[in-house]
Design a protein around this motif. Structure first.
Motif, PDB file in Angstrom:
ATOM      1  N   GLY A  33       0.833  -1.319   0.104  1.00 46.39           N
ATOM      2  CA  GLY A  33      -0.029   0.093   0.039  1.00 46.39           C
ATOM      3  C   GLY A  33       0.901   1.158   0.081  1.00 46.39           C
ATOM      4  O   GLY A  33       2.016   1.165   0.147  1.00 46.39           O
ATOM      5  N   ARG A  34       0.171   2.177  -0.199  1.00 50.83           N
ATOM      6  CA  ARG A  34       1.037   3.750  -0.387  1.00 50.83           C
ATOM      7  C   ARG A  34       1.394   4.175   1.051  1.00 50.83           C
ATOM      8  O   ARG A  34       2.658   4.712   1.233  1.00 50.83           O
ATOM      9  CB  ARG A  34      -0.059   4.678  -0.775  1.00 50.83           C
ATOM     10  N   SER A  35       0.775   3.638   2.062  1.00 52.92           N
ATOM     11  CA  SER A  35       1.281   4.025   3.459  1.00 52.92           C
ATOM     12  C   SER A  35       2.535   2.944   3.880  1.00 52.92           C
ATOM     13  O   SER A  35       3.046   3.171   4.905  1.00 52.92           O
ATOM     14  CB  SER A  35       0.241   3.850   4.563  1.00 52.92           C
ATOM     15  N   GLY A  36       2.751   1.988   3.051  1.00 54.36           N
ATOM     16  CA  GLY A  36       3.950   1.122   3.350  1.00 54.36           C
ATOM     17  C   GLY A  36       3.564  -0.076   3.947  1.00 54.36           C
ATOM     18  O   GLY A  36       4.377  -0.977   4.258  1.00 54.36           O
ATOM     19  N   GLY A  37       2.379  -0.249   4.174  1.00 56.30           N
ATOM     20  CA  GLY A  37       1.759  -1.668   4.691  1.00 56.30           C
ATOM     21  C   GLY A  37       1.880  -2.553   3.614  1.00 56.30           C
ATOM     22  O   GLY A  37       1.673  -2.325   2.463  1.00 56.30           O
ATOM     23  N   LEU A  38       1.608  -3.797   3.862  1.00 51.80           N
ATOM     24  CA  LEU A  38       1.737  -4.961   2.953  1.00 51.80           C
ATOM     25  C   LEU A  38       0.393  -6.111   3.189  1.00 51.80           C
ATOM     26  O   LEU A  38       0.584  -6.407   4.557  1.00 51.80           O
ATOM     27  CB  LEU A  38       3.046  -5.532   3.121  1.00 51.80           C
ATOM     28  N   VAL A  39      -0.055  -6.335   2.662  1.00 49.17           N
ATOM     29  CA  VAL A  39      -0.948  -7.452   2.762  1.00 49.17           C
ATOM     30  C   VAL A  39      -0.633  -8.817   1.937  1.00 49.17           C
ATOM     31  O   VAL A  39      -0.235  -8.435   0.678  1.00 49.17           O
ATOM     32  CB  VAL A  39      -2.496  -6.981   2.488  1.00 49.17           C
ATOM     33  N   TYR A  40      -0.835  -9.931   2.276  1.00 49.19           N
ATOM     34  CA  TYR A  40      -0.590 -11.200   1.565  1.00 49.19           C
ATOM     35  C   TYR A  40      -1.538 -12.258   1.961  1.00 49.19           C
ATOM     36  O   TYR A  40      -2.201 -12.225   2.880  1.00 49.19           O
ATOM     37  CB  TYR A  40       0.755 -11.501   1.613  1.00 49.19           C
ATOM     38  N   VAL A  41      -1.564 -13.206   0.956  1.00 48.84           N
ATOM     39  CA  VAL A  41      -2.267 -14.509   1.320  1.00 48.84           C
ATOM     40  C   VAL A  41      -1.360 -15.389   2.059  1.00 48.84           C
ATOM     41  O   VAL A  41      -0.354 -15.645   1.591  1.00 48.84           O
ATOM     42  CB  VAL A  41      -2.789 -15.000   0.106  1.00 48.84           C
ATOM     43  N   LYS A  42      -1.642 -15.965   3.051  1.00 51.14           N
ATOM     44  CA  LYS A  42      -0.778 -17.051   3.968  1.00 51.14           C
ATOM     45  C   LYS A  42      -1.585 -18.205   4.241  1.00 51.14           C
ATOM     46  O   LYS A  42      -2.890 -18.227   4.359  1.00 51.14           O
ATOM     47  CB  LYS A  42      -0.656 -16.378   5.325  1.00 51.14           C
ATOM     48  N   THR A  43      -0.686 -19.198   3.896  1.00 49.23           N
ATOM     49  CA  THR A  43      -1.225 -20.596   4.571  1.00 49.23           C
ATOM     50  C   THR A  43      -0.354 -21.353   5.361  1.00 49.23           C
ATOM     51  O   THR A  43       0.845 -21.040   5.479  1.00 49.23           O
ATOM     52  CB  THR A  43      -1.387 -21.269   3.012  1.00 49.23           C
ATOM     53  N   ASP A  44      -0.708 -22.556   5.728  1.00 51.16           N
ATOM     54  CA  ASP A  44      -0.135 -23.337   6.801  1.00 51.16           C
ATOM     55  C   ASP A  44      -0.707 -24.812   6.575  1.00 51.16           C
ATOM     56  O   ASP A  44      -1.764 -24.718   5.938  1.00 51.16           O
ATOM     57  CB  ASP A  44       0.128 -22.989   8.213  1.00 51.16           C
ATOM     58  N   PRO A  45      -0.257 -25.850   6.967  1.00 51.25           N
ATOM     59  CA  PRO A  45      -0.734 -27.155   6.772  1.00 51.25           C
ATOM     60  C   PRO A  45      -2.322 -27.152   7.201  1.00 51.25           C
ATOM     61  O   PRO A  45      -3.007 -28.261   6.966  1.00 51.25           O
ATOM     62  CB  PRO A  45       0.165 -27.947   7.378  1.00 51.25           C
ATOM     63  N   THR A  46      -2.799 -26.477   8.166  1.00 56.35           N
ATOM     64  CA  THR A  46      -4.015 -26.500   8.698  1.00 56.35           C
ATOM     65  C   THR A  46      -5.269 -25.705   7.994  1.00 56.35           C
ATOM     66  O   THR A  46      -6.200 -25.451   8.497  1.00 56.35           O
ATOM     67  CB  THR A  46      -4.032 -26.384  10.207  1.00 56.35           C
ATOM     68  N   HIS A  47      -4.496 -24.717   7.335  1.00 59.46           N
ATOM     69  CA  HIS A  47      -5.361 -23.709   6.677  1.00 59.46           C
ATOM     70  C   HIS A  47      -5.166 -23.375   5.144  1.00 59.46           C
ATOM     71  O   HIS A  47      -3.882 -23.011   5.090  1.00 59.46           O
ATOM     72  CB  HIS A  47      -5.358 -22.148   7.686  1.00 59.46           C
ATOM     73  N   PRO A  48      -6.140 -23.260   4.359  1.00 60.91           N
ATOM     74  CA  PRO A  48      -6.043 -22.541   2.954  1.00 60.91           C
ATOM     75  C   PRO A  48      -5.565 -21.235   3.159  1.00 60.91           C
ATOM     76  O   PRO A  48      -5.605 -20.506   4.481  1.00 60.91           O
ATOM     77  CB  PRO A  48      -7.245 -23.000   2.279  1.00 60.91           C
ATOM     78  N   GLY A  49      -5.553 -20.441   2.072  1.00 62.91           N
ATOM     79  CA  GLY A  49      -5.140 -18.993   2.169  1.00 62.91           C
ATOM     80  C   GLY A  49      -6.071 -18.153   2.919  1.00 62.91           C
ATOM     81  O   GLY A  49      -7.354 -17.866   2.431  1.00 62.91           O
ATOM     82  N   ASP A  50      -5.520 -17.355   3.987  1.00 62.89           N
ATOM     83  CA  ASP A  50      -6.113 -16.277   4.510  1.00 62.89           C
ATOM     84  C   ASP A  50      -5.288 -15.009   4.556  1.00 62.89           C
ATOM     85  O   ASP A  50      -4.162 -15.188   4.135  1.00 62.89           O
ATOM     86  CB  ASP A  50      -6.359 -16.470   5.811  1.00 62.89           C
ATOM     87  N   LEU A  51      -6.039 -13.957   4.582  1.00 67.86           N
ATOM     88  CA  LEU A  51      -5.298 -12.721   4.477  1.00 67.86           C
ATOM     89  C   LEU A  51      -4.459 -12.137   5.909  1.00 67.86           C
ATOM     90  O   LEU A  51      -4.960 -12.388   6.801  1.00 67.86           O
ATOM     91  CB  LEU A  51      -6.384 -11.565   4.199  1.00 67.86           C
ATOM     92  N   VAL A  52      -3.311 -11.856   5.836  1.00 70.94           N
ATOM     93  CA  VAL A  52      -2.460 -11.312   6.635  1.00 70.94           C
ATOM     94  C   VAL A  52      -1.904  -9.896   6.341  1.00 70.94           C
ATOM     95  O   VAL A  52      -1.602  -9.631   5.349  1.00 70.94           O
ATOM     96  CB  VAL A  52      -1.326 -12.066   7.112  1.00 70.94           C
TER      97      VAL A  52
END
Length: 679
Positions: free
Chosen positions: A375-394
């Motif tokens: 983002g313009r403010s320097g924040g970052l959003v991404y899709v995260k996974t692990d063995p117990t969860h499909p992709g969620d937003l972080v």
């Protein structure tokens, strides 16, 4: 009965005794209940994120994507357009007042706008073909996109008589005379070329900026002054015969003049100017005709000077990148040892990892993927996974701790007992190289007991598995198997040298890597040596067929969408110019012995393992004729075999939820049928 319950009963009040629900294993129909996030975009003010929420329709047997908004604290989570069937590619306007996206309502994708202050939405296009690579102009007045246009048809050298009025003749023959004439997932393709267009945000007629018999590819990017657009293309004659070649170009909006900014052998594209306009970053590599090349991110001054790679020392292929708001660095994403990683790289090449676990934009097998946005403010959003969860937003704010914004599967997965995933390392019996893998234990696993084992092999072969969610392999574990998946030599995320160990030598020594990982679990007493099974798809299908041609250790095998005969594969696959030039030293007629020696068909005389084949009938990447050759060869040898044909499937068999379920069911059914009791 307690005195409290007796008292309530005496008052005539109903008492419901709640018995705690014991979580059971993942079930096949649960696939329709799983969801994942993709394509997140931070709003310009950083207050909220728009993303695509992907779910599975049990009635239509397909994935649906719908746009959702979530505030940066995760509290306000709501759909953008409730009830809309299919939405994708959200893009904020530069001032954040409008949201651009695609909607497909059954008649092709069209551009839509939503005004955030009023909540009004409207289509702004009636395009004849689906647009892609959407991007706003810096002033918010225009939208650039790419779209296929019909190419000039070649003149026929045959004149056929017209059929009489009312006659019922067969469909006329189709003439194919182009290099690229069919594509997996699309079948026979019409002659088209992708061009760059601009459209006013008020709607109207799009203006075509590029011309000619070439594809002009995205991602697109506007110059900071809004006067030109960057794209990639191979504008040389016979471009289709050079499958990876492209250069960065820029087109001037005022006169349509196109300039080439790069010039080397290899793919150059994804050009993006820095926010201050001083630099241009792009992605590519020097083509050395290897099976694997690591994509690097390079930068140059806006005038083309001071060119240099920022990731030459990374030795990982960069999947995507984005500028930091201050133009002092780039954020790059790549896979490292099977883990999706995001790092900040400054203009001197110094690198700092900022996030790991990116992925989860798929449900089937534990491949890489995912996406991120700065983002313009320097924040970052991404899709995260692990063995117990499909992709969620972080959300990773500019300051502070990472924050999970969505919990898309918390309505189902807490009520399912998934198999525990554990990392495994083994030394290859071939040369001692360290090979990484993961083990999924059955949900009711008891230490000290030996279990039947499934070795599941990834495709590619230049790809990787990792510690990511996988519905297919969890369903196998739920059936009582220990499931082993690994990254043998040839896998990506371990460097170019490791990947190219199989260059012009695949399949080969990766066989030893796979068997060495199996041996570790047998030696630990986890895997029953009399109950070993093997399967894999695409490149994994190649290796499965290679394995049963070299050993009879496995009780049964399932070879999914394989290559069995490299000669016939190169001459029938959709991407044949690439395979003949990069996976082999030359065409089949120049190197017949080389093709033969690497074909699993050459080992079919050794096979005694019951082997089933599984392929989509519309697969043009590894055509079903490959499976048919192996099936008929096994039939001639009287080896127990079967051929499972998926009528509406291309190479991605599991793209339909019901096919994902069926794929796993047939694999488990075959293994159960050949469980060793009659061998």
């Amino acid at each position: 009965m307690t005195s409290r319950i007796r008292y309530l009963l005496a008052l005539g009040l109903a008492v419901v005794l709640v018995t705690p629900v014991v979580a059971g294993p993942l079930r096949p129909m649960d696939v329709f209940d799983l969801e994942y996030a993709s394509g997140p975009r931070l709003s310009p003010d950083g207050s909220q994120v728009v993303y695509v929420r992907n779910s599975m329709s049990v009635q239509q047997d397909r994935r649906h994507g719908r746009l959702w908004l979530v505030s940066r604290d995760g509290r306000r989570h709501r759909p953008v357009n409730p009830g809309v069937a299919s939405e994708s590619s959200p893009r904020w306007s530069p001032d954040g007042s409008r949201l651009l996206y695609l909607t497909d309502q059954g008649q092709g994708s069209q551009l839509h706008l939503r005004w955030l202050d009023s909540g009004l939405t409207a289509p702004i296009s009636t395009l004849p073909s689906g647009p892609g690579d959407l991007t706003w102009s810096p002033d918010g007045r225009f939208i650039a996109f790419t779209m296929k246009t019909e190419a000039e048809k070649s003149k026929s050298w045959v004149t056929l008589p017209s059929k009489p009025k009312g006659a019922n003749w067969a469909t006329p023959p189709r003439v194919v005379d182009s290099v690229r004439y069919r594509s997996d997932g699309a079948g026979l393709v019409e002659r088209t070329h992708r061009q760059v267009f601009v459209l006013p945000t008020e709607g109207g007629t799009p203006r075509q900026l590029t011309q000619g018999p070439h594809d002009h590819q995205g991602p697109l990017a506007w110059s900071p002054d809004g006067r030109s657009i960057y794209f990639s293309a191979n504008l040389e004659p016979e471009a289709d015969r050079h499958p990876v070649e492209s250069e960065v170009h820029v087109v001037d909006l005022s006169d349509g003049r196109v300039r080439k900014l790069t010039e080397r052998d290899g793919p150059d594209g994804s050009a993006r100017p820095s926010p201050d306009g001083r630099w241009i970053a792009w992605r590519g590599y020097d083509d050395r005709k290897l099976g694997f090349h690591a994509n690097q991110v390079s930068v140059m001054r806006a005038d083309g000077s001071e060119r240099r790679s920022l990731t030459a020392t990374l030795d990982r292929t960069v999947r995507d990148f984005a500028w930091s708001p201050d133009s002092r660095a780039l954020y790059v994403s790549y896979d490292d040892h099977g883990t999706g990683t995001i790092a900040r790289v400054d203009l001197s090449g110094e690198r700092e990892v900022v996030a790991t676990g990116m992925g989860g934009t798929g449900l089937g097998r534990p491949y890489g993927g995912g996406s991120f946005h700065v983002g313009r403010s320097g924040g970052l959003v991404y899709v995260k996974t692990d063995p117990t969860h499909p992709g969620d937003l972080v959300l990773l704010p500019r300051r502070g701790e990472a924050r999970r914004l969505t919990q898309l599967n918390d309505d189902i997965l807490p009520h399912r007992k998934l198999g525990r995933v554990e990392e495994l390392w083994a030394s290859s019996s071939h040369d001692g190289r360290r090979i990484q893998g993961w083990v999924i234990y059955p949900p009711d696993y008891r230490p000290g007991k030996s279990y039947p084992l499934i070795l599941e092999i990834h495709g590619g072969p230049f790809a990787n598995y990792g510690d990511r969610f996988t519905a297919e392999l969890q369903l196998m574990a739920a059936a009582g198997y220990v499931v082993l998946y690994t990254n043998p030599r040839g896998s990506t995320s371990y460097g170019s040298e490791f990947a190219n160990l199989i260059h012009h030598a695949y399949p080969g020594d990766d066989y030893f890597d796979l068997l060495s990982c199996v041996d570790v679990l047998v030696e630990r007493g986890v895997a029953d040596p009399e109950q070993l099974y093997v399967t894999g798809g695409s490149g994994g299908g190649v290796l499965t067929a290679w394995i049963v041609g070299r050993t009879d250790r496995f009780q049964a095998a399932v070879v999914a969408k394989p290559v069995i005969n490299w000669e016939s594969f190169v001459l029938t696959a959709d991407a044949y110019p690439y395979f003949a030039s990069y996976w082999f030293p030359g065409p089949p007629w120049e190197h017949p012995e080389h093709y033969r020696a690497r074909s699993p068909l050459s080992l079919v005389g050794n096979v005694t393992t019951p082997t089933m084949l599984l392929t989509g009938e519309k697969d043009y990447r590894t055509p079903i004729t490959e499976s048919e050759q192996y099936y008929q060869a096994l039939q001639l040898r009287k080896v127990p075999t079967a051929l499972v044909r998926f009528p509406d499937a291309s190479h991605g068999i599991a793209s339909k939820p019901s096919y994902l379920i069926a794929k796993v069911a047939y694999i488990l059914g075959w293994f159960d049928k050949h469980d060793g009791s009659t061998k």
